[in-house]
Design an enzyme around this catalytic site. Structure first.
Site, PDB file in Angstrom:
ATOM      1  N   LYS A 168       0.760  -1.143  -0.136  1.00  0.00           N
ATOM      2  CA  LYS A 168       0.163   0.021  -0.129  1.00  0.00           C
ATOM      3  C   LYS A 168       0.898   1.334  -0.081  1.00  0.00           C
ATOM      4  CE  LYS A 168      -3.439   2.528   2.983  1.00  0.00           C
ATOM      5  NZ  LYS A 168      -2.494   3.530   3.335  1.00  0.00           N
ATOM      6  N   ASP A 207      -0.492  -0.141  -4.308  1.00  0.00           N
ATOM      7  CA  ASP A 207      -0.874  -1.333  -4.348  1.00  0.00           C
ATOM      8  C   ASP A 207      -1.549  -1.657  -5.817  1.00  0.00           C
ATOM      9  OD1 ASP A 207      -2.703   0.550  -4.338  1.00  0.00           O
ATOM     10  OD2 ASP A 207      -3.680  -0.089  -2.372  1.00  0.00           O
ATOM     11  N   LYS A 253       7.306   9.790  -7.575  1.00  0.00           N
ATOM     12  CA  LYS A 253       7.859  10.679  -6.583  1.00  0.00           C
ATOM     13  C   LYS A 253       9.476  10.513  -6.348  1.00  0.00           C
ATOM     14  CE  LYS A 253       6.074   9.143  -2.604  1.00  0.00           C
ATOM     15  NZ  LYS A 253       5.491   8.009  -3.065  1.00  0.00           N
ATOM     16  N   LYS A 306       7.736   0.889   1.806  1.00  0.00           N
ATOM     17  CA  LYS A 306       8.277   0.029   0.884  1.00  0.00           C
ATOM     18  C   LYS A 306       9.635   0.567   0.692  1.00  0.00           C
ATOM     19  CE  LYS A 306       5.334   0.647  -2.336  1.00  0.00           C
ATOM     20  NZ  LYS A 306       4.557   1.726  -1.416  1.00  0.00           N
TER      21      LYS A 306
END
Length: 253
Positions: free
Chosen positions: A9, A128, A40, A14
């Site tokens: 998510k 996700d 990003k 991550k």
């Protein structure tokens, strides 16, 4: 070669998991590439002392040409980890997943893997979503296995199950398979029980259990991973243990 894609998510950690795992592999003497697959473009920043590499899509817009060598779109970070960021389209224009596809084609044309010959390649993939460009890391032999990052939060577990199902749907195409779960704790109520129940129902191992840690945040404020800044800390040892486990599994086939 170990080739892993890290999914989960959005905002679940991550990049923290991936960059610390990369740092652990590199500290064990392995040649590592980390590829951030997110508009990003901040996956590798804590491997680079807080100074980001120029994303591939930004490079293409700025120079209006393709790079002729890897060094134009990559930087070496902690322990010589090669850092690459796909980036994305101009905000509001185009598909973010397209940046991943474009980058992967460029890396193929530049013969990245033949030239650099890594022991480990890590792909840190946006959110996700496992479709379109975001599925690229688990197609065509880029990544062989998927690590799913989750906490005990409802939406994190919901995303983890969606990722598991999506990857399972690709199984008959010889795409990557889910290797296991990384529990990134948020200290929610009954977190351990919830994640263990999910793992058991999914038939997946929990490969690492990372505690919520002030040390991680402390070193990220300095532009470092906790593995770099405090390798002997208990939380860093969790990442070393994960790296060792993955290396042993690779050796044992």
């Amino acid at each position: 070669m170990i080739k892993l894609a890290v999914y989960g998510k959005g905002g679940i950690g991550k990049s923290t998991m991936t960059s610390n795992l990369a740092s652990a592999f590199a500290s064990l003497g392995k040649r590592v590439i980390q590829i951030g697959c997110d508009p990003k473009a901040d996956s590798t920043i804590n491997l680079l002392g807080g100074k980001p590499v120029q994303p591939v899509m930004d490079y293409l817009r700025e120079y209006d040409r393709e790079p002729t060598q890897i060094e134009e779109i990559a930087k070496e970070g902690f322990n010589h980890i090669l850092c690459i960021e796909t980036g994305g389209p101009t905000p509001g224009l185009g598909c973010a997943g397209r940046g991943i596809i474009t980058t992967f084609q460029l890396l193929k044309d530049l013969k990245l893997f033949e030239t650099y010959r890594p022991d480990v390649v890590l792909y840190d993939v946006l959110g996700d979503v496992v479709c379109g460009g975001f599925a690229a890391p688990i197609r065509e032999g880029y990544a062989e296995e998927v690590l799913i990052v989750t906490s005990g939060e409802k939406m994190a577990l919901y995303a983890a199950e969606n990722i598991r199902k999506a990857v399972q749907n690709f199984a008959d195409r010889s795409y990557a398979k889910v290797r296991g779960i990384l529990l990134n704790r948020r200290n929610v109520e009954n977190e351990e029980e919830k994640v263990h129940a999910f793992a058991q129902n999914a038939g997946l191992p929990i490969l690492a259990d990372i505690p919520r840690s002030k040390e991680i945040l402390h070193f990220e404020d300095m532009g470092k991973t906790v593995v770099e800044g405090g390798p002997k800390l208990p939380v860093s040892q969790k990442f070393f243990a994960l790296a060792q486990r993955l290396l042993e599994d690779e050796t044992n086939g």
